[in-house]
Design an enzyme around this catalytic site. Structure first.
Site, PDB file in Angstrom:
ATOM      1  N   MET A  84       0.851  -1.193   0.000  1.00  0.00           N
ATOM      2  CA  MET A  84       0.000   0.000   0.000  1.00  0.00           C
ATOM      3  C   MET A  84       0.888   1.245   0.000  1.00  0.00           C
ATOM      4  O   MET A  84       0.474   2.323   0.425  1.00  0.00           O
ATOM      5  CB  MET A  84      -0.932  -0.015   1.211  1.00  0.00           C
ATOM      6  N   HIS A 136       8.873   0.852   3.589  1.00  0.00           N
ATOM      7  CA  HIS A 136       9.855   0.875   4.675  1.00  0.00           C
ATOM      8  C   HIS A 136      10.724  -0.381   4.577  1.00  0.00           C
ATOM      9  O   HIS A 136      10.564  -1.185   3.645  1.00  0.00           O
ATOM     10  CB  HIS A 136       9.147   0.996   6.025  1.00  0.00           C
ATOM     11  N   HIS A 173       9.127  -3.728   3.676  1.00  0.00           N
ATOM     12  CA  HIS A 173       8.827  -3.952   2.252  1.00  0.00           C
ATOM     13  C   HIS A 173      10.117  -4.265   1.480  1.00  0.00           C
ATOM     14  O   HIS A 173      10.133  -5.135   0.609  1.00  0.00           O
ATOM     15  CB  HIS A 173       8.211  -2.695   1.629  1.00  0.00           C
ATOM     16  N   ASP A 201       2.133  -9.446   9.641  1.00  0.00           N
ATOM     17  CA  ASP A 201       0.684  -9.587   9.487  1.00  0.00           C
ATOM     18  C   ASP A 201       0.367 -11.075   9.380  1.00  0.00           C
ATOM     19  O   ASP A 201      -0.040 -11.575   8.325  1.00  0.00           O
ATOM     20  CB  ASP A 201       0.221  -8.826   8.245  1.00  0.00           C
ATOM     21  N   GLN A 255      -3.016 -12.262   8.143  1.00  0.00           N
ATOM     22  CA  GLN A 255      -3.156 -11.987   6.704  1.00  0.00           C
ATOM     23  C   GLN A 255      -2.486 -13.092   5.879  1.00  0.00           C
ATOM     24  O   GLN A 255      -3.044 -13.572   4.890  1.00  0.00           O
ATOM     25  CB  GLN A 255      -2.544 -10.627   6.386  1.00  0.00           C
ATOM     26  N   ARG A 307       2.366   2.386  10.361  1.00  0.00           N
ATOM     27  CA  ARG A 307       1.615   3.025  11.459  1.00  0.00           C
ATOM     28  C   ARG A 307       2.516   3.600  12.548  1.00  0.00           C
ATOM     29  O   ARG A 307       2.080   4.474  13.305  1.00  0.00           O
ATOM     30  CB  ARG A 307       0.658   2.020  12.098  1.00  0.00           C
TER      31      ARG A 307
HETATM   32  O1  PAF Z   1      -0.233  -5.858   3.788  1.00  0.00           O
HETATM   33  C1  PAF Z   1      -0.620  -4.921   3.056  1.00  0.00           C
HETATM   34  O2  PAF Z   1       0.059  -3.915   2.854  1.00  0.00           O
HETATM   35  C2  PAF Z   1      -1.986  -5.012   2.388  1.00  0.00           C
HETATM   36  O3  PAF Z   1      -2.901  -5.662   3.210  1.00  0.00           O
HETATM   37  C3  PAF Z   1      -1.934  -5.686   1.002  1.00  0.00           C
HETATM   38  C4  PAF Z   1      -1.493  -7.121   1.093  1.00  0.00           C
HETATM   39  C5  PAF Z   1      -0.982  -4.915   0.092  1.00  0.00           C
HETATM   40  C6  PAF Z   1      -3.319  -5.649   0.351  1.00  0.00           C
HETATM   41  O4  PAF Z   1      -3.792  -4.361   0.190  1.00  0.00           O
END
Ligand code: PAF
Length: 281
Positions: free
Chosen positions: A27, A31, A34, A147, A150, A184
């Site tokens: 998104m 940082h 990523h 996450d 997720q 965040r």
């Molecule tokens: O982890 C994230 O940044 C988001 O949930 C993702 C996987 C890019 C989906 O929008």
């Protein structure tokens, strides 16, 4: 580095890339977390692609969609340095056209933990991630262990919908005091930032106890709760010791478990987790 916004251009650019393609969905507000996913993708794949899209459907109406940090120029500079091959920065209108009404939803796994506090969040995540998988047709996709739920939900979706790709889960990148790196964290004031390392302290204490043979799930939850509750800035939303496959809360002795917590510091909500496993069995 090829940067595209329109879906048709993405398809043309994607078709020129050599397989295997590694995708890192983001998104933006990139940082070190990523960048570690991108580096892993570059190591393992012939081509690397990144998407930057602040997905509105994974934010609840009162959540911080507007406040979510955005700096596309900075992000592109970082991606260029990492030698990413393809970047897609789609418009919301293209991903969610008028009269959009098709959703991807994983059932039980999304009702607990984050799902309990953020209703609808995972429906937004699985819908956008499946659209990204369809658009990029990657062989591998990279997500961070931070996450944890997720990653578990996405792995379930990949299995259930027969996506022919591998989900690679990469370790959590932390600040020197243990705080998991997250976009965040920028919302924390200096006192909250100092206090926020308590998540890692609580998880580490429970992990140590587990590794020393204390496997009772309620005791582990208690260890985390006690440490978190000593921090006056922290408002604990949950502490969990769950089965890492089903995400059901464990009772009695645990052999493997996902230890996780969500804590509010003012309006900023932080999550973190560690996975524990009894190697002696
Ligand atoms: O982890 C994230 O940044 C988001 O949930 C993702 C996987 C890019 C989906 O929008």
């Amino acid at each position: 580095m090829n940067i595209v916004t329109i879906f048709d251009d993405l398809q043309l650019a994607r078709n020129k890339l050599v397989n295997p393609l590694g995708l890192v969905p983001t998104m933006g507000a990139l940082h070190a977390g990523h960048l570690s996913l991108i580096r892993r993708a570059r190591e393992e794949c012939q081509s690397t692609a990144v998407s930057i899209f602040v997905n509105p459907t994974q934010f609840a109406p009162l959540e911080d969609l507007k406040a979510y940090p955005r700096d596309v120029d900075r992000d592109l500079g970082l991606l260029e340095k990492e030698q990413v091959d393809l970047v897609w920065i789609p418009d919301a209108e293209e991903l969610y056209p008028a009269h959009f009404q098709t959703w991807v939803e994983v059932d039980q796994l999304t009702k607990v933990l984050e799902g309990g506090f953020r209703p609808g969040h995972f429906r937004g995540v699985t819908t956008i991630v499946s659209k990204l998988f369809n658009a990029f047709q990657p062989q591998k996709a990279y997500f961070g262990q931070k996450d944890a739920q997720q990653t578990i939900v996405i792995q379930r979706m990949v299995k259930d919908l027969n996506y022919a790709l591998e989900i690679v889960v990469c370790r959590t990148i932390r600040e020197p005091d243990g705080l998991a790196i997250s976009s965040r964290n920028a919302h924390l004031d200096p006192e909250q930032r100092k206090a926020a390392s308590v998540l890692f302290q609580a998880l580490s204490a429970a992990e140590r106890a587990f590794n020393q043979g204390r496997h009772d799930a309620e005791q582990l939850r208690q260890i985390m709760r006690e440490i978190l509750e000593m921090e006056t800035q922290a408002e604990v939303q949950y502490v969990s010791v769950a089965n890492p496959t089903t995400l059901e809360e464990l009772d009695g002795n645990a052999d493997r478990a996902l230890l996780s917590t969500a804590v509010l510091f003012g309006k900023t909500r932080l999550i973190d987790n560690v996975m524990v496993k009894n190697d002696k069995r």
